[in-house]
Design a protein around this motif. Sequence first.
Motif, PDB file in Angstrom:
ATOM      1  N   ASN A  77       0.816  -1.214   0.000  1.00  0.00           N
ATOM      2  CA  ASN A  77       0.000   0.000   0.000  1.00  0.00           C
ATOM      3  C   ASN A  77       0.854   1.271   0.000  1.00  0.00           C
ATOM      4  OD1 ASN A  77      -2.472  -1.479   0.179  1.00  0.00           O
ATOM      5  ND2 ASN A  77      -2.057  -1.813   2.361  1.00  0.00           N
ATOM      6  N   THR A  78       2.118   1.144  -0.390  1.00  0.00           N
ATOM      7  CA  THR A  78       3.007   2.301  -0.410  1.00  0.00           C
ATOM      8  C   THR A  78       3.495   2.524  -1.838  1.00  0.00           C
ATOM      9  OG1 THR A  78       3.774   1.841   1.822  1.00  0.00           O
ATOM     10  CG2 THR A  78       5.129   3.317   0.487  1.00  0.00           C
ATOM     11  N   GLY A  79       3.462   3.775  -2.266  1.00  0.00           N
ATOM     12  CA  GLY A  79       3.930   4.116  -3.602  1.00  0.00           C
ATOM     13  C   GLY A  79       4.907   5.270  -3.586  1.00  0.00           C
ATOM     14  N   LEU A  80       5.218   5.744  -4.772  1.00  0.00           N
ATOM     15  CA  LEU A  80       6.171   6.841  -4.921  1.00  0.00           C
ATOM     16  C   LEU A  80       5.684   8.128  -4.258  1.00  0.00           C
ATOM     17  CD1 LEU A  80       7.448   6.516  -8.607  1.00  0.00           C
ATOM     18  CD2 LEU A  80       8.787   6.312  -6.523  1.00  0.00           C
ATOM     19  N   ALA A  81       4.373   8.362  -4.313  1.00  0.00           N
ATOM     20  CA  ALA A  81       3.842   9.624  -3.799  1.00  0.00           C
ATOM     21  C   ALA A  81       4.188   9.821  -2.331  1.00  0.00           C
ATOM     22  CB  ALA A  81       2.329   9.673  -3.992  1.00  0.00           C
ATOM     23  N   LEU A  82       4.037   8.782  -1.523  1.00  0.00           N
ATOM     24  CA  LEU A  82       4.331   8.911  -0.102  1.00  0.00           C
ATOM     25  C   LEU A  82       5.816   9.184   0.128  1.00  0.00           C
ATOM     26  CD1 LEU A  82       3.482   8.755   2.845  1.00  0.00           C
ATOM     27  CD2 LEU A  82       3.799   6.266   2.747  1.00  0.00           C
ATOM     28  N   ILE A  83       6.662   8.493  -0.599  1.00  0.00           N
ATOM     29  CA  ILE A  83       8.107   8.692  -0.440  1.00  0.00           C
ATOM     30  C   ILE A  83       8.496  10.112  -0.835  1.00  0.00           C
ATOM     31  CG2 ILE A  83      10.374   7.926  -1.240  1.00  0.00           C
ATOM     32  CD1 ILE A  83       9.123   5.162  -1.670  1.00  0.00           C
ATOM     33  N   ILE A  84       7.958  10.603  -1.931  1.00  0.00           N
ATOM     34  CA  ILE A  84       8.275  11.966  -2.384  1.00  0.00           C
ATOM     35  C   ILE A  84       7.766  12.994  -1.379  1.00  0.00           C
ATOM     36  CG2 ILE A  84       7.851  13.675  -4.187  1.00  0.00           C
ATOM     37  CD1 ILE A  84       7.650  11.305  -6.165  1.00  0.00           C
ATOM     38  N   ALA A  85       6.561  12.752  -0.831  1.00  0.00           N
ATOM     39  CA  ALA A  85       6.013  13.678   0.168  1.00  0.00           C
ATOM     40  C   ALA A  85       6.879  13.711   1.418  1.00  0.00           C
ATOM     41  CB  ALA A  85       4.586  13.277   0.513  1.00  0.00           C
ATOM     42  N   LEU A  86       7.340  12.541   1.853  1.00  0.00           N
ATOM     43  CA  LEU A  86       8.239  12.500   3.016  1.00  0.00           C
ATOM     44  C   LEU A  86       9.538  13.245   2.729  1.00  0.00           C
ATOM     45  CD1 LEU A  86       7.730   8.810   4.202  1.00  0.00           C
ATOM     46  CD2 LEU A  86       7.222  10.874   5.528  1.00  0.00           C
ATOM     47  N   SER A  87      10.093  13.059   1.537  1.00  0.00           N
ATOM     48  CA  SER A  87      11.334  13.771   1.191  1.00  0.00           C
ATOM     49  C   SER A  87      11.105  15.275   1.140  1.00  0.00           C
ATOM     50  CB  SER A  87      11.869  13.274  -0.154  1.00  0.00           C
ATOM     51  OG  SER A  87      11.023  13.661  -1.223  1.00  0.00           O
ATOM     52  N   GLY A  88       9.915  15.686   0.657  1.00  0.00           N
ATOM     53  CA  GLY A  88       9.594  17.112   0.616  1.00  0.00           C
ATOM     54  C   GLY A  88       9.507  17.722   2.001  1.00  0.00           C
ATOM     55  N   LEU A  89       8.821  17.029   2.918  1.00  0.00           N
ATOM     56  CA  LEU A  89       8.691  17.546   4.283  1.00  0.00           C
ATOM     57  C   LEU A  89      10.044  17.587   4.978  1.00  0.00           C
ATOM     58  CD1 LEU A  89       6.687  18.503   6.451  1.00  0.00           C
ATOM     59  CD2 LEU A  89       6.507  16.123   7.213  1.00  0.00           C
ATOM     60  N   LEU A  90      10.850  16.539   4.796  1.00  0.00           N
ATOM     61  CA  LEU A  90      12.172  16.499   5.424  1.00  0.00           C
ATOM     62  C   LEU A  90      13.102  17.571   4.837  1.00  0.00           C
ATOM     63  CD1 LEU A  90      12.618  12.623   5.591  1.00  0.00           C
ATOM     64  CD2 LEU A  90      12.316  14.181   7.536  1.00  0.00           C
ATOM     65  N   THR A  91      12.935  17.885   3.566  1.00  0.00           N
ATOM     66  CA  THR A  91      13.721  18.961   2.942  1.00  0.00           C
ATOM     67  C   THR A  91      13.270  20.315   3.466  1.00  0.00           C
ATOM     68  OG1 THR A  91      14.049  17.659   0.923  1.00  0.00           O
ATOM     69  CG2 THR A  91      14.343  20.042   0.744  1.00  0.00           C
ATOM     70  N   LEU A  92      11.963  20.444   3.637  1.00  0.00           N
ATOM     71  CA  LEU A  92      11.398  21.717   4.092  1.00  0.00           C
ATOM     72  C   LEU A  92      11.920  22.123   5.468  1.00  0.00           C
ATOM     73  CD1 LEU A  92       9.269  23.635   2.819  1.00  0.00           C
ATOM     74  CD2 LEU A  92       7.561  22.501   4.236  1.00  0.00           C
ATOM     75  N   VAL A  93      12.149  21.152   6.347  1.00  0.00           N
ATOM     76  CA  VAL A  93      12.544  21.478   7.727  1.00  0.00           C
ATOM     77  C   VAL A  93      14.059  21.638   7.886  1.00  0.00           C
ATOM     78  CG1 VAL A  93      10.526  20.312   8.664  1.00  0.00           C
ATOM     79  CG2 VAL A  93      12.671  19.052   8.446  1.00  0.00           C
ATOM     80  N   ILE A  94      14.837  21.408   6.833  1.00  0.00           N
ATOM     81  CA  ILE A  94      16.302  21.520   6.965  1.00  0.00           C
ATOM     82  C   ILE A  94      16.720  22.900   7.465  1.00  0.00           C
ATOM     83  CG2 ILE A  94      18.477  21.602   5.662  1.00  0.00           C
ATOM     84  CD1 ILE A  94      17.477  19.213   4.051  1.00  0.00           C
ATOM     85  N   PRO A  95      16.268  24.009   6.847  1.00  0.00           N
ATOM     86  CA  PRO A  95      16.688  25.326   7.367  1.00  0.00           C
ATOM     87  C   PRO A  95      16.235  25.564   8.800  1.00  0.00           C
ATOM     88  CG  PRO A  95      15.723  25.527   5.175  1.00  0.00           C
ATOM     89  CD  PRO A  95      15.426  24.140   5.643  1.00  0.00           C
ATOM     90  N   TRP A  96      15.105  25.023   9.173  1.00  0.00           N
ATOM     91  CA  TRP A  96      14.559  25.174  10.518  1.00  0.00           C
ATOM     92  C   TRP A  96      15.432  24.464  11.548  1.00  0.00           C
ATOM     93  CZ3 TRP A  96       9.978  22.188  12.935  1.00  0.00           C
ATOM     94  CH2 TRP A  96       9.504  22.865  14.065  1.00  0.00           C
TER      95      TRP A  96
END
Length: 516
Positions: free
Chosen positions: A74-93
Amino acid sequence: MNQPASNILGKVWLYCTVFLTGAAVMVIELLGTRLIAPFYGASLYVWTSVISVTLIALALGYFIGGRWADRAKNTGLALIIALSGLLTLVIPWLTGPILLATDSLGLRMGVFVSTLVLFSPSLIMLGMIGPFAVKLATSSLEGVGASAGSIYAVSTVGSVIGTLFLGFYLFPQVGSREIFLGLGIALLALALVVVYFERQHLRLIITLPPVAVLTIIGIFLIPLIAEPANNASKADNHKVQFERESLYGWVRVIDKPAENFRLLTVDASTIGAASISHGENVLTYQKIVNLLPILAPNIKHALLVGQGAGHMAMTLKEYGIVTDTLEIDPAVAEAASSYFGFIPTGQTIIGDARYEIRQLSGPYDLIIMDVFTGGSEPTHLLTVEALAQLHALLTNQGILALNFVSFLDNGQNAALASVAKTLTQVFPYQQVFISEPDTDFNDFIFLATNHAMNLNDESLSDTHRTWLKQRLVNIDQARGMTLTDNLSSLEHLQIRKSEHYRRMIVDLFGTSHFIR
């Protein structure tokens, strides 16, 4: 047999996805150095750590992604990309807290650990995309080789395009914090698009909710991340007058009103200093410039490599000497003109020294090399080959003055000895002066010539003669190595210097001052 339109569309979206995520990998890798550099410098150790962490994270991503792709229902590319996006977003923070937490580990370990913690989570998720994409692109065992090759080829092309776009266009126009923010948002948006195309393999009711939740979390985090903590403005003892992120570092003009001095800094290196009240130069090592026209009365034309605040060029102007200035960073040149009153007397050249020096014809009566600050070492400018280029620009009676920051160690310091030994390969004569005679950690001024200089010359006053002789030091060249383009260990030899200098600057301003 023609492929159905649905199959073609399926491959197009998949290739577009791996292309964009491949670009994201390189953006994170390259920008990682810019987030770390103001705190730890832009040395070889920063680049080594970022590249190593990127490779480690991608290797883990490939391994975990391959296992997960085979088992996931039940896991696809969309979830992985979303996780990478959120983890990238918090890097400056997270950058500030992580850098402060690793400060006690020292230069090399601090750089590596902070890089590992900050960038590996998002890079691991991006690394997982490849195996998932290969599985989606493979319809039978016979096509697995072609599918895998195509996926990783497209991803690599994306990395190339991302690198070129970032370095040639995006970074000169937009700050690194804003780019990280934009990249995180773009990955979250890509995840939502991928949800739509993945509906052929996974039901929307399964893929959309987690991606939507991660996107909403990212949206709520944006206000916290978009506005950096203004650490400098909170300090009572200093004030930032000018701030510019350039291709080469974080350039700032900082006032310390209580001490009556103004600093020009790049990341954690000080490259210029003057009093606020009168604007006169306060860097002791630069005082030797006043004596150079006396030691060589026929100086008419000079070259200053490493303009900084421009004080040495302005001092030479008082003796009627026209000085061409060479500075790699246009932001430094702007700050020197706007905040230190620098007015060029000769040609102003903006560019990398090794390249620009080859374009010069000279001849110069004096060349000053002032690029070796307390921060990272531009080792390519202190090799036999680089010095030979400068030697070719000098007149027969010309002088090369080179400033170098190091420990004296009773003349036994290996880095200092290496500079002396390398100069000996190009210039027959040299003399070395220490800026502050009673301090071990110091600026050292090398004067290299084709002829012997007489410190007892009658043209020198007793005061000048005493000043020079008190600062004259002997360096044991046997302790050093000849630095060449092929082999230079200068940065390794200067680790203790870099750590000591960084600690001095941190003590002056506080650690939070160097966090973006």
